[in-house]
Design an enzyme around this catalytic site. Structure first.
Site, PDB file in Angstrom:
ATOM      1  N   LYS A  35      37.851  -9.561  34.180  1.00 17.70           N
ATOM      2  CA  LYS A  35      36.686 -10.033  33.407  1.00 17.70           C
ATOM      3  C   LYS A  35      35.872 -11.034  34.231  1.00 17.70           C
ATOM      4  O   LYS A  35      36.314 -11.476  35.287  1.00 17.70           O
ATOM      5  CB  LYS A  35      37.190 -10.686  32.116  1.00 17.70           C
ATOM      6  N   TYR A 256      22.956 -39.336  47.743  1.00 18.96           N
ATOM      7  CA  TYR A 256      22.483 -39.860  46.458  1.00 18.96           C
ATOM      8  C   TYR A 256      23.418 -40.950  45.939  1.00 18.96           C
ATOM      9  O   TYR A 256      24.636 -40.792  45.955  1.00 18.96           O
ATOM     10  CB  TYR A 256      22.431 -38.748  45.413  1.00 18.96           C
TER      11      TYR A 256
HETATM   12  C1  LIG Z   1      42.220 -13.446  30.845  1.00 14.54           C
HETATM   13  C2  LIG Z   1      43.357 -12.802  30.139  1.00 14.54           C
HETATM   14  C3  LIG Z   1      44.508 -12.414  30.845  1.00 14.54           C
HETATM   15  C4  LIG Z   1      44.718 -12.735  32.303  1.00 14.54           C
HETATM   16  O1  LIG Z   1      45.011 -14.099  32.434  1.00 14.54           O
HETATM   17  P1  LIG Z   1      45.386 -14.758  33.841  1.00 14.54           P
HETATM   18  O2  LIG Z   1      45.824 -16.121  33.501  1.00 14.54           O
HETATM   19  O3  LIG Z   1      44.137 -14.754  34.663  1.00 14.54           O
HETATM   20  O4  LIG Z   1      46.452 -13.905  34.436  1.00 14.54           O
HETATM   21  C5  LIG Z   1      45.478 -11.715  30.148  1.00 14.54           C
HETATM   22  N1  LIG Z   1      45.338 -11.449  28.829  1.00 14.54           N
HETATM   23  C6  LIG Z   1      44.261 -11.829  28.118  1.00 14.54           C
HETATM   24  C7  LIG Z   1      44.169 -11.509  26.676  1.00 14.54           C
HETATM   25  C8  LIG Z   1      43.242 -12.532  28.748  1.00 14.54           C
HETATM   26  O5  LIG Z   1      42.173 -12.923  28.044  1.00 14.54           O
END
Ligand SMILES: *Cc1c(COP(=O)(O)O)cnc(C)c1O
Length: 364
Positions: A35, A256
């Site tokens: 994702k 800055y």
């Molecule tokens: C993002 C997600 C994962 C993967 O998580 P990681 O910590 O990146 O391995 C797995 N299951 C769900 C439902 C998620 O939203």
């Protein structure tokens, strides 16, 4: 022309990390979670590299999954948030996506679906994350209702998500796993519990399916460890270069707000990367940066397009010399700790201006 700031994506490292998942979960099917633009690495590139190697590719939202189909990814794609309206459900059916069903409204949409719903689904149980899923007291009726809509057992998987798997020994993880297993009982459905942290630290959470995300990209989800502790290799190296070197006198301040003052004669290096590229503004003086492969401390504030470093250790450094902000040789976990955040946000946070390359420009 080499871009000023770029991220090199090492697909060999990605395949290596996938093999680590396989080693830790040898009997499991793998749903590779990519994702948010594959955690910043480029959705298409990572999907191309992975899709024939894993059992499913997971994204959070319908539009990410549709993009993958438009790119020509024909294998199994899972949508972790499922759908929220009839249009999204229609798109999921049309593009043959696998939805996660986590609330009553989705069951209502499914039962109103026009035509015969053909796609497999995951039913999600909320075992204590309290985000998506049916609570323990709702899950059995939700399951019965789902079964009446999708009357093929092999099209229903059961899943849950752990809230504290990144804290080894946290008692909640065992409670979540037990609650889930109590519901699953002797039912013959595909099951899935484990994210990266659970794959790495909770063997009892490794079920028929695992759902690694972060570890595929070579990072540790545990605050006190880096990917290297698990033989993982960083997939992304964020790179730039020195664009100026100057000599400052004791007492002069840098950048800055003048938050850093030279204590002695200083050779200051200016590097073409900043928060406009996704380098975190929150890091402080002393945060490591690799110039010519050697660690030097960041000094002064991070600005939009530049950072500054103390080159005392590198008298030979010149404009044009290569710089690594994180990746090979400098764990993003270390920079995340310096910014008081987690590696996920840094990887996801690189901006459009950063060019993503599959090879270091020096080797092209
Ligand atoms: C993002 C997600 C994962 C993967 O998580 P990681 O910590 O990146 O391995 C797995 N299951 C769900 C439902 C998620 O939203």
């Amino acid at each position: 022309m080499t871009p000023a700031a770029y991220a090199v994506i090492d697909l060999e490292a990605l395949r290596h990390n996938l093999n680590i998942v396989r080693r830790l979960a040898p009997a499991s099917k793998i749903m590779a979670v990519i994702k948010a633009n594959a955690y910043g690495h480029g959705l298409m590139r990572i999907a191309q590299a992975l899709y024939s190697e894993v059992n499913s590719i997971a994204v959070a939202r319908v539009h990410e999954a549709v993009r993958l189909r438009e790119y020509g990814i024909n294998n199994s794609i899972t949508v972790l948030q499922g759908f929220v309206c009839q249009d999204e459900l229609q798109a999921i059916d049309e593009h043959q996506l696998i939805a996660v069903i986590h609330c009553h409204e989705q069951l209502a949409l499914l039962s109103n679906f026009k035509g015969i719903y053909q796609q497999p689904v995951w039913l999600k149980m909320d075992t204590g994350m309290n985000r998506l899923g049916f609570k323990a007291e709702e899950i059995a009726p939700a399951y019965q209702r789902l079964k009446s809509i999708i009357n093929a057992d092999d099209k229903i998987g059961l899943m849950t998500h752990l809230s504290d798997a990144d804290q080894p020994k946290h008692p909640k993880t065992r409670q979540q796993i037990e609650l889930f297993k109590k519901f699953v009982g002797a039912m013959q459905h595909a099951c899935s519990i484990a994210n990266s942290a659970a794959v790495l630290a909770w063997p009892e959470a490794v079920a028929e399916w695992v759902r690694p995300g972060l570890m595929l990209f070579g990072c540790s989800p545990f605050a006190d460890k880096t990917g290297a502790d698990f033989d993982l290799r960083p997939v992304m190296s964020l790179q730039s270069r020195l664009i100026a070197v100057k000599n400052l006198e004791p007492g002069e301040t840098v950048g800055y707000g003048g938050v850093w003052t030279c204590q002695r004669k200083t050779r200051l290096g200016v590097i073409a990367i900043g928060y406009g590229d996704g380098y975190p503004r929150a890091v402080g003086n002393g945060t490591p940066v690799l110039v010519n492969g050697q660690r030097v401390p960041l000094v002064g504030r991070v600005s939009m397009d530049m950072i500054t470093v103390d080159l005392a250790a590198l008298p030979e450094a010149r404009p044009g010399d290569p710089v690594t902000l994180w990746g090979a040789g400098l764990a993003v976990e270390e920079i995340a700790a310096a910014a008081d955040t987690i590696p996920y946000t840094l990887l996801c946070g690189i901006t459009q201006r950063v060019q993503i390359l599959e090879q270091s420009p020096n080797t092209l």
